[in-house]
Design a protein around this motif. Structure first.
Motif, short mmCIF file in Angstrom:
data_model
loop_
_atom_site.label_atom_id
_atom_site.label_comp_id
_atom_site.label_asym_id
_atom_site.label_seq_id
_atom_site.Cartn_x
_atom_site.Cartn_y
_atom_site.Cartn_z
N ASP A 177 0.85 -1.20 0.00
CA ASP A 177 0.00 0.00 0.00
C ASP A 177 0.88 1.25 0.00
O ASP A 177 0.97 2.00 0.97
N HIS A 178 1.58 1.41 -1.13
CA HIS A 178 2.50 2.53 -1.29
C HIS A 178 2.68 2.75 -2.79
O HIS A 178 2.24 1.93 -3.60
N PHE A 179 3.36 3.86 -3.17
CA PHE A 179 3.56 4.11 -4.60
C PHE A 179 4.96 3.71 -5.06
O PHE A 179 5.31 3.88 -6.22
N PHE A 180 5.79 3.20 -4.13
CA PHE A 180 7.08 2.61 -4.51
C PHE A 180 7.46 1.58 -3.45
O PHE A 180 6.82 1.49 -2.40
N CYS A 181 8.49 0.80 -3.73
CA CYS A 181 8.93 -0.24 -2.80
C CYS A 181 9.75 0.39 -1.68
O CYS A 181 10.93 0.68 -1.86
N GLY A 183 10.92 0.31 2.55
CA GLY A 183 11.31 -0.73 3.49
C GLY A 183 10.23 -1.17 4.46
O GLY A 183 9.90 -2.36 4.54
N LEU A 184 9.64 -0.23 5.19
CA LEU A 184 8.67 -0.59 6.22
C LEU A 184 7.40 -1.23 5.65
O LEU A 184 6.93 -2.24 6.19
N PRO A 185 6.80 -0.69 4.57
CA PRO A 185 5.63 -1.38 3.99
C PRO A 185 5.94 -2.81 3.56
O PRO A 185 5.08 -3.69 3.66
N LEU A 186 7.17 -3.05 3.09
CA LEU A 186 7.56 -4.40 2.68
C LEU A 186 7.69 -5.32 3.89
O LEU A 186 7.20 -6.46 3.87
N VAL A 201 15.40 -1.48 10.91
CA VAL A 201 15.18 -0.40 9.93
C VAL A 201 15.23 0.96 10.63
O VAL A 201 15.86 1.91 10.14
N TYR A 202 14.57 1.06 11.78
CA TYR A 202 14.58 2.33 12.53
C TYR A 202 16.00 2.69 12.98
O TYR A 202 16.41 3.85 12.90
N ILE A 259 9.49 12.94 10.34
CA ILE A 259 8.07 12.72 10.68
C ILE A 259 7.59 11.40 10.08
O ILE A 259 6.87 10.63 10.71
N ALA A 260 8.02 11.10 8.84
CA ALA A 260 7.58 9.89 8.16
C ALA A 260 8.04 8.62 8.86
O ALA A 260 7.28 7.65 9.00
N TYR A 261 9.29 8.61 9.34
CA TYR A 261 9.87 7.37 9.87
C TYR A 261 9.86 7.27 11.39
O TYR A 261 9.83 6.17 11.93
N LEU A 262 9.91 8.40 12.07
CA LEU A 262 10.13 8.35 13.52
C LEU A 262 8.92 8.78 14.34
O LEU A 262 9.03 8.89 15.55
#
Length: 312
Positions: A177-181, A183-186, A201-202, A259-262
């Motif tokens: 559920d993303h527009f590119f590959c 890490g976290l969605p995978l 990953v974090y 904001i996106a990752y943390l």
């Protein structure tokens, strides 16, 4: 998906859902992102050409800016062309290898951007805090070494991270559920307990983002301290103007990526993740040429010179 042992399925391809929920706006989105891609390519290419042909821009600051502009072209080219094809054809599948390749290049270029922004901050620090030693310190050899280091320092870590992610067994679904590959969605598609992989990953993101960001903070703390000690308001204004463009780009990129990752896991949603990813992968690269050209007298002067030669 192909069935393997037990209940585990071997994924041969993924489906990038992208903006499939906006079914009535696919044509509009294709047009909008096509224009954005052209603006990014033309704007950043123009900066590279100007720096190449104008002798007054043959300085360390603009050498790093040319690297940064080329990086932005590469960065968006990893994501946008694939997304445009999906919007135009409505074919959202991407092979296992293509997905791994996209993720690997995205991660490597993101790391390059972090470290290149730190190098550009160091360049401003030397120019403002040690102006008499600037030509000696920021010599051509060091500039080339810093640029090469920025491009290569994240490669081993990001290849390792990509290999770890794609060594997982994906059994929950093959729909990203993303527009590119990313890490976290995978990882969230993988079987079993994924908490350790998420933490890795974090931790990796903290290393790649936090180290350059701390270097930038140290550089700017010294820069601001030096500028505030200047005797006149005009000199202080000139000092701030030499680094304001870079500071705006740093805030836009690191702010949206952080904001996106943390942000807390409880506040994560697919829609918010996509919006924030759009900001630091596409919107920021679009504005960077404008920020550097409109707020930089040397670049504006070089632009005028080109237009006067062509149309004067």
């Amino acid at each position: 998906m192909k069935k393997a042992e037990g209940n585990v399925s071997t994924v041969k391809l993924f489906i990038l859902l992208g903006f499939s929920e906006l079914s009535d706006l696919q044509g509009f989105l294709f047009g909008m992102f096509s224009i954005i891609y052209m603006v990014i390519i033309i704007g950043n290419s123009l900066i590279i050409i100007l720096i190449r042909i104008d002798p007054t821009l043959h300085k360390p600051m603009y050498f790093f800016l040319a690297n940064f502009s080329f990086l932005e072209i590469c960065y968006v080219s990893v994501i946008l062309p694939r997304m445009l094809v999906s919007l135009w054809t409505q074919h959202r599948s991407i092979s296992f290898l293509e997905c791994a390749t996209q993720l690997c290049f995205f991660l490597m270029l993101a790391a390059t951007e972090c470290f290149l922004l730190a190098v550009m901050a160091y360049d401003r620090y030397v120019a403002i805090c040690n102006p008499l030693h600037y030509p000696l310190v920021m010599n051509q050899k060091l500039c080339v070494q810093l640029a090469i280091g920025s491009w290569t320092i994240g490669i081993p870590v990001q290849i390792g991270l990509t290999a770890q992610i794609f060594s997982l067994n994906f059994c929950n679904s093959n729909e990203i559920d993303h527009f590119f590959c990313d890490g976290l969605p995978l990882i969230r598609l993988a079987c079993g307990d994924i908490s350790q992989h998420e933490m890795f990953v974090y931790a990796e993101a903290m290393l790649i983002v936090a180290v350059p960001f701390m270097l930038i903070l140290v550089s700017y703390s010294k820069i601001i301290s030096t500028i505030l000690k200047l005797p006149t308001a005009s000199k202080r204004a000139k000092g701030f103007s030499t680094c304001s463009s870079h500071l705006v780009v740093v805030i836009l990129f690191f702010g949206s990526a952080t904001i996106a990752y943390l942000r807390p896991k409880s506040s994560h949603s697919a829609g918010a993740d996509k919006f924030l990813s759009l900001f630091y992968t596409i919107v920021t690269p679009m504005f960077n040429p404008m920020i550097y050209s409109l707020r930089n007298k040397d670049v504006i002067a070089a632009l005028r010179k080109v237009f006067l030669i062509k149309y004067g």
